[in-house]
Design an enzyme around this catalytic site. Structure first.
Site, PDB file in Angstrom:
ATOM      1  N   ASN A 136       1.016  -1.137   0.124  1.00  0.00           N
ATOM      2  CA  ASN A 136      -0.009  -0.030   0.128  1.00  0.00           C
ATOM      3  C   ASN A 136       1.058   1.236   0.099  1.00  0.00           C
ATOM      4  O   ASN A 136       0.313   2.302   0.233  1.00  0.00           O
ATOM      5  CB  ASN A 136      -0.932   0.015   1.252  1.00  0.00           C
ATOM      6  CG  ASN A 136      -0.200   0.108   2.515  1.00  0.00           C
ATOM      7  OD1 ASN A 136       1.125  -0.011   2.510  1.00  0.00           O
ATOM      8  ND2 ASN A 136      -0.807   0.164   3.636  1.00  0.00           N
ATOM      9  N   HIS A 138       3.260   1.970   2.185  1.00  0.00           N
ATOM     10  CA  HIS A 138       3.728   2.452   3.686  1.00  0.00           C
ATOM     11  C   HIS A 138       5.320   2.301   3.548  1.00  0.00           C
ATOM     12  O   HIS A 138       5.758   1.537   2.925  1.00  0.00           O
ATOM     13  CB  HIS A 138       2.842   1.942   4.618  1.00  0.00           C
ATOM     14  CG  HIS A 138       3.395   0.557   5.106  1.00  0.00           C
ATOM     15  ND1 HIS A 138       2.475  -0.474   5.729  1.00  0.00           N
ATOM     16  CD2 HIS A 138       4.427  -0.237   4.815  1.00  0.00           C
ATOM     17  CE1 HIS A 138       2.937  -1.612   5.965  1.00  0.00           C
ATOM     18  NE2 HIS A 138       4.127  -1.474   5.411  1.00  0.00           N
ATOM     19  N   GLU A 143       1.148   4.693   7.149  1.00  0.00           N
ATOM     20  CA  GLU A 143       0.106   4.206   6.497  1.00  0.00           C
ATOM     21  C   GLU A 143      -0.440   5.321   5.430  1.00  0.00           C
ATOM     22  O   GLU A 143      -0.332   6.421   5.809  1.00  0.00           O
ATOM     23  CB  GLU A 143      -1.216   3.425   7.225  1.00  0.00           C
ATOM     24  CG  GLU A 143      -0.552   2.291   8.121  1.00  0.00           C
ATOM     25  CD  GLU A 143      -0.273   1.266   7.502  1.00  0.00           C
ATOM     26  OE1 GLU A 143       0.206   1.212   6.306  1.00  0.00           O
ATOM     27  OE2 GLU A 143      -0.261  -0.014   8.081  1.00  0.00           O
TER      28      GLU A 143
HETATM   29  C1  F6R Z   1       9.445  -3.046   8.860  1.00  0.00           C
HETATM   30  C2  F6R Z   1       8.473  -2.014   8.299  1.00  0.00           C
HETATM   31  C3  F6R Z   1       7.594  -2.013   6.837  1.00  0.00           C
HETATM   32  C4  F6R Z   1       8.082  -3.241   6.205  1.00  0.00           C
HETATM   33  C5  F6R Z   1       6.879  -3.294   4.926  1.00  0.00           C
HETATM   34  C6  F6R Z   1       7.520  -4.561   4.157  1.00  0.00           C
HETATM   35  O1  F6R Z   1      10.101  -2.655   9.776  1.00  0.00           O
HETATM   36  O2  F6R Z   1       8.715  -0.878   8.563  1.00  0.00           O
HETATM   37  O3  F6R Z   1       7.418  -1.046   6.372  1.00  0.00           O
HETATM   38  O4  F6R Z   1       9.376  -2.833   5.379  1.00  0.00           O
HETATM   39  O5  F6R Z   1       5.691  -3.581   5.493  1.00  0.00           O
HETATM   40  O6  F6R Z   1       7.383  -5.843   4.648  1.00  0.00           O
HETATM   41  P1  F6R Z   1       7.906  -7.025   3.838  1.00  0.00           P
HETATM   42  O7  F6R Z   1       9.277  -6.802   3.688  1.00  0.00           O
HETATM   43  O8  F6R Z   1       7.774  -8.208   4.760  1.00  0.00           O
HETATM   44  O9  F6R Z   1       7.131  -7.158   2.634  1.00  0.00           O
END
Ligand code: F6R
Length: 241
Positions: A136, A138, A143
């Protein structure tokens, strides 16, 4: 913004680890900002290998993590404290007192957030912040419909994030609904950003981040304004570029 493409996850991880290692070579007492999740796992494994081969030394490095689930204790295997210690810190020579992760069980959340910001400032700010990206858009747990001016704060997790992160929990209702996260302002104040993205599920977010309008609906789009940002993107995540 620099864009580095990688053919696969392993190459993305190696390139990201090389960038982090270069930072530590240039400034052995640097301050790193790090992320959790699936994406940086390979980068941590590469950095551990480099450490074992004596190619990198973490003894003077300070680390601040981006975020932590609200209400999860450090002992909880789903907490980011546990993730960082288990997957990275215990395998390298970083000093425990030089590692910082927001305390998800703090009773005074506002004070915890203020202290986190203070600790970052007292260490001279973050030299290099490593980021993943949510499908999304973030970064950290900032968010969509983000306030670009926020520092470390308590955030309510987006339904899409809860759904995506339920893969790490026994069921969706076990996923915390809020987290403590560095804000966009904190992230943007880092002297360098390195964002990693892997897999087709990130392609839309990557496209909007790099080619789209800078807007609160796509929190990562603000990176377009950062003077020193590098994206290391695996080819499936780059397919809409
Ligand atoms: C984690 C964080 C999140 C992740 C994101 C992607 O500390 O801040 O922004 O980087 O949700 O997560 P993955 O790598 O599991 O797809």
């Amino acid at each position: 913004m620099r864009i580095i493409l990688a053919d696969n996850y392993e190459e993305m991880s190696r390139k990201a680890a090389d960038i982090v290692r270069s930072q530590i070579v240039l400034k052995p007492d640097c301050v790193l900002g790090l992320a959790t999740g699936d994406t940086p796992m390979g980068m941590y494994q590469e950095l551990i290998k480099m450490y074992e081969n004596k190619e990198v030394d973490f003894s003077e490095v300070t680390i601040f993590n981006l975020d932590e689930y609200y209400s999860l204790s450090r002992e909880n295997p789903q907490s980011y404290y546990y993730y960082m210690h288990h997957n990275f810190f215990k395998h390298i020579n970083v000093k425990k007192e030089n590692t910082y992760i927001p305390n998800g069980t703090a009773t005074e959340i506002d004070e915890e957030c203020r202290n986190y910001e203070e600790q970052i400032k007292n260490k001279g700010g973050i030299d290099m912040q490593v980021l993943g990206i949510g499908a999304n858009g973030h970064i950290g747990f900032n968010e969509p419909d983000v306030n670009f001016e926020a520092e470390t704060h308590l955030v309510k997790l987006d339904e899409m994030t809860i759904e995506a992160n339920s893969r790490f929990f026994s069921s969706k209702d076990k996923v915390p609904t809020s987290a403590i996260s560095m804000g966009i302002k904190t992230i943007m104040q880092s002297r360098m950003l390195v964002l990693l993205a892997n897999g087709e599920s990130k392609a839309d977010a990557i496209y909007k981040t790099i080619k789209g309008k800078i807007c609160p609906e796509v929190p990562a789009s603000i990176i377009q304004l950062h003077p020193n940002a590098t994206m290391v993107i695996e080819k499936n995540a780059a397919k809409l570029l």
